[in-house]
Design an enzyme around this catalytic site. Structure first.
Site, mmCIF file in Angstrom:
data_model
loop_
_atom_site.group_PDB
_atom_site.id
_atom_site.type_symbol
_atom_site.label_atom_id
_atom_site.label_comp_id
_atom_site.label_asym_id
_atom_site.label_seq_id
_atom_site.Cartn_x
_atom_site.Cartn_y
_atom_site.Cartn_z
ATOM 1 N N ASP B 348 -2.261 -9.887 -1.143
ATOM 2 C CA ASP B 348 -3.418 -9.272 -0.468
ATOM 3 C C ASP B 348 -3.008 -8.604 0.841
ATOM 4 O O ASP B 348 -1.984 -8.936 1.444
ATOM 5 C CB ASP B 348 -4.505 -10.325 -0.200
ATOM 6 N N GLU B 349 -3.818 -7.637 1.229
ATOM 7 C CA GLU B 349 -3.769 -7.036 2.570
ATOM 8 C C GLU B 349 -2.382 -6.520 2.969
ATOM 9 O O GLU B 349 -1.897 -6.778 4.069
ATOM 10 C CB GLU B 349 -4.285 -8.036 3.618
#
Lengths: 581, 581
Positions: B348-349
């Protein structure tokens, strides 16, 4: 701005700040370590105090209060102390500690009380007790505490404990900061936390733990909102039916002995316990024993008759109501008076719609209801006066109903700064509990449930009326005298954080109350000006290391306070919002 | 609508509902009380099970799983049972109880497993294990449980415990509901809770307690987000420096024995523990041991390089990174494989800005970074495959970076229903953790601090990015397949509630996680349709008594779950939003 930002980095780079919470008025520290052990001699006005861990104060007088304070302070340092690895860079958890070889010890703590306590010291009206103190620790091993009152000595002892750390060995204890010189005094005399024990019952143990939190944060009032519409846990021996029928459960009752124990426990810690019996609204738990005294009991839709079910108010023009209150207060107040200067008569959220269906009134005409409330309030106040105490009422009594109060009465505000302005304009003293900052359970959601198809007045995302949650930063931005003239501001005696118990009980109490109530404590102790002597937002970045450290100390003292920042932040990581971002 | 409203009153008037949580697929009950005591005989496929409180399961097989489940179920009934006074009218706390004279006892509990467990029963891919069960209690004193798998038997035993109450004597135990007939099965196979143990460390004890909560609510996955940017508590014996330097504290490490213990503890309770090592972002705690493998480590302003400090990603085109991951996973994954079907590779991210300053990449060109992430993901997946497990990744990998995954991989979504739609359109299986409903610490405030004069991007009232707090009503309004076609919906294997730990640690964990995670549990167990077989809002009013009762049962089992409603509401007070109000 850049300077301030650099300053905060400077703190981070230099390592730990001196983490006293609330911040003292003036403090200077050095960098000489001094160790402390159980051989320390403590004197009070020249006489030795023995550190006896089994000592329990037999009566409330200056010597016993100080002796108890010393016992607890040393117990905190030696048994519940902080090994502060989480406030130092990772993997250097030992290098910050002073060397054990050649260490010097603190040999004596000389406590001097420069004034003489009087009975009001132990149950002061706001401002009656001088809580100031001076504290010094010399590098030659002598510490001194000087204060006018025994209460000031208690405050000094809390500061004293916050100067000490536990060594990684968990067998040694030291302050890294000698010499220390502190002069300190609070700005606001009323620094409180309100706990509602009607909507949820709290064990006496959890209430005592809450007093511990107050004392650790130099708060001096526990406002015990002991009854409300939902349950009546207060045993009144002259009216045993009230709690026998109105408590949630026969075990969920506060006996006279419980109340006395809580009050005494508070006093010896410098925390006055002020009871409230909310009336004439918020009292429909009397319906379990005396339905004949109520109007509009459990009327529906409740939204027409009260803020939350079950609705119901005492009838405003009924001698039976007055007789019951006379009997109740004749029993209760003389027992409270030795330990409290105040009694809170409630008075919030009264609706004229209740009077319309009140057989003793029969109208919702505001003029009529106001006049009845004047009479009701006068009688309620007279009961408190008769017992030798000063009444407190919620703001609606003078603001909404224009009831005239005695000049020395205290008005408890909750609707925000406009209300405080109105009340002070009437000349009354104010305790502020601005719900926008100080209602701590706000934001957790609705206690009411919705059926499909009901029109969601407060529907998805099902937030409550006072959402959002009051984060610690929000509480820290609170100013009790915001928008007031100097003359108005002088009437504000302090503030209270507030735990209403619609969706809170003792299992989640600690994390809701702490350390946010301590955050309020610093504002009330240090005053409405920020660290630059300006009004306006305080610096969260310089405050964070100190409140994070207080949180750890509260946890070690048995309070399950909430974490405010990751260990990554406390150990020196940069957790400051970037400028311009 | 009026009918529904009346229905809810009817429940209140009639007294307690049968408070099974989650609601079974079908249930019928009677009103004959049956008592239970320690003489009950329990058989499993015809063979007696002895109730030995000291029994500890030596190995994971069907018999031991069932035996442990029986032991815990009886222990729950006899030692942690609910005396349900708070769900009955006040002051009638004894009248609702069956008479002790002439009571009948449950004599036998016959457990029949109709299928044969295989290794995947104890670490299933989503859908591999049949969790259905049937449960009956006859008035002649015979109870029966029938299930295809031992996991189904565990679910039945949890239901069984919820049928029983403790008598006011605290010495007797009964169900008021015989005869009972239940047929039950979950709608979603993946029902989880994610716990982040990097930002705050959680003791093994608190993780085991969290598994207890999952099992009690028929959740079957604990997603252990064990590492992240802030600390590396995961001991990897082949790379001891990772936790030796990257853990917050030498005591805050999960050893291989700890991990194994947590996994085994979960399995025998029907809860699969799935570990995640988030990568290539959210891993900068490796900087404490291997700074040479990271790019953009602790870059400022952090907002340009990551979601929260310290920034940093693994270099995307660096063979040293691959060598370290090979070594790490060769050590870790074979130890996990006996107990988990999945391993979560994170993802993620990820920000392209990190690649711009990555010496192995040197550009933030999306096409370049996407290609590198395809290669990175293929290698990460291959490590998981090599160990015989199936990879999970966060949604950004396929959605933002257009990385192609194997068809059987699972994508973990968090950004809401639009994301779920995109992912299912790509044909992947989805676990949904919609932050608008399932991020449980949301709304508590900022973890970052602000200096005076900083421009408050998210300033007063200092709410966090995902405020407000997700109240239980909000969680209960969640629909995992909202807005999806049937074809898309079939790809949603389930959901997870999420505990990120910026301002949460084990002291406030229970109140945040419970009972809200149980609320999600019911949605996943009973499916996206409400109690009327319609999609749309569920009836909070009929659910409230059941979730309130589950909360009390969780508390009795040692979990400090939050109160959702006042006792006034649970004992039968009308706490329903009035129609039209």
């Amino acid at each position: 701005m850049v300077v301030l930002q650099l300053l905060s980095f400077w703190f981070l780079i230099l390592g730990p700040v001196v983490a006293i919470w609330p911040q003292p008025s003036s403090i200077s520290t050095g960098d000489t370590p001094l160790f402390i052990n159980r051989d320390i001699k403590v004197t009070y006005n020249g006489n030795p105090i023995l550190f006896d861990p089994d000592y329990e104060s037999p009566k409330i007088d200056s010597k016993n209060v100080v002796q108890g304070g010393v016992r607890r302070a040393l117990g905190t340092i030696f048994n519940h102390g902080l090994y502060p690895w989480m406030f130092h860079p990772r993997n250097e958890t030992r290098s910050f500690q002073p060397r054990l070889s050649d260490r010097s010890f603190l040999k004596i703590l000389e406590i001097t009380q420069t004034g003489i306590d009087n009975p009001s010291t132990f149950k002061p009206l706001a401002g009656e007790v001088d809580e100031s103190y001076e504290l010094s620790i010399e590098i030659d091993g002598k510490a001194s505490i000087s204060a006018v009152s025994s209460t000031g000595i208690l405050r000094a002892l809390e500061t004293f404990t916050q100067l000490f750390y536990t060594y990684s060995s968990y067998r040694d204890y030291y302050t890294p900061y000698a010499p220390v010189s502190i002069k300190d005094a609070p700005k606001f005399p009323h620094r409180g936390l309100m706990l509602d024990t009607s909507r949820s019952y709290y064990s006496v143990k959890s209430i005592l733990r809450t007093i511990d939190g107050c004392a650790a944060s130099k708060l001096n009032v526990l406002h015990w909102h002991i009854t409300d519409a939902q349950s009546w846990p207060l045993e009144i021996p002259a009216l045993p039916e009230l709690s026998a029928k109105g408590a949630y459960n026969p075990n969920m009752v506060y006996t006279p002995e419980d109340v006395r124990m809580v009050q005494e426990y508070g006093i010896v810690r410098g925390v006055q316990v002020v009871l409230e019996v909310d009336q004439p609204g918020h009292i429909s738990s009397l319906a379990w024993s005396h339905p004949e005294l109520l109007t509009a009991y459990d009327y529906q839709p409740y939204t027409d008759f009260c803020a939350e079910p079950p609705c119901g108010s005492l009838r405003l023009n009924d001698s039976a109501v007055e007789r019951l209150l006379d009997k109740m207060m004749d029993d209760l107040l003389p027992r409270l008076q030795p330990f409290s200067a105040y009694f809170h008569n409630g008075g919030d959220e009264i609706k004229a719609s209740n009077s319309a269906v009140d057989p003793s009134v029969g109208t919702n005409d505001t003029a009529v209801v106001s006049k009845l409330l004047q009479s009701y309030t006068d009688k309620s106040s007279a009961r408190v006066r008769k017992a030798g105490m000063t009444p407190i009422v919620w703001e609606e009594i003078p603001v909404d109903w224009n009831v005239t109060l005695d000049a020395d009465m205290v008005v408890h505000s909750w609707l925000g700064s406009d209300s405080v302005s109105k009340i002070t304009n009437k000349g009354y003293k104010v305790i502020d509990a601005n719900y926008n900052y100080l209602y701590l359970p706000c934001g957790l959601g609705q206690w009411v449930t919705f059926s499909p198809g009901s029109s969601y007045q407060n529907g998805e995302p099902f937030t409550d009326w006072c959402s959002p949650f009051k984060s610690w930063e929000r509480v820290y931005s609170y100013n009790p005298t915001a928008g007031l003239t100097n003359e108005q501001a002088e009437k504000v005696i302090g503030s209270e954080a507030t735990i209403w118990s619609e969706y809170t009980d003792e299992l989640t109490l600690d994390g809701l109350a702490w350390p946010r109530t301590s955050v309020l404590g610093e504002i009330l102790w240090t005053g409405p000006l920020n660290e630059d002597g300006q009004s306006g937002s305080r610096n969260q970045t310089s405050a964070a290391p100190r409140i994070n450290e207080l949180r750890e100390r509260l946890v070690l003292r048995g309070i399950q306070a909430a974490r405010l920042q990751m260990t990554y932040c406390t150990e020196g990581g940069n957790c400051v919002q970037p400028l311009g971002a």
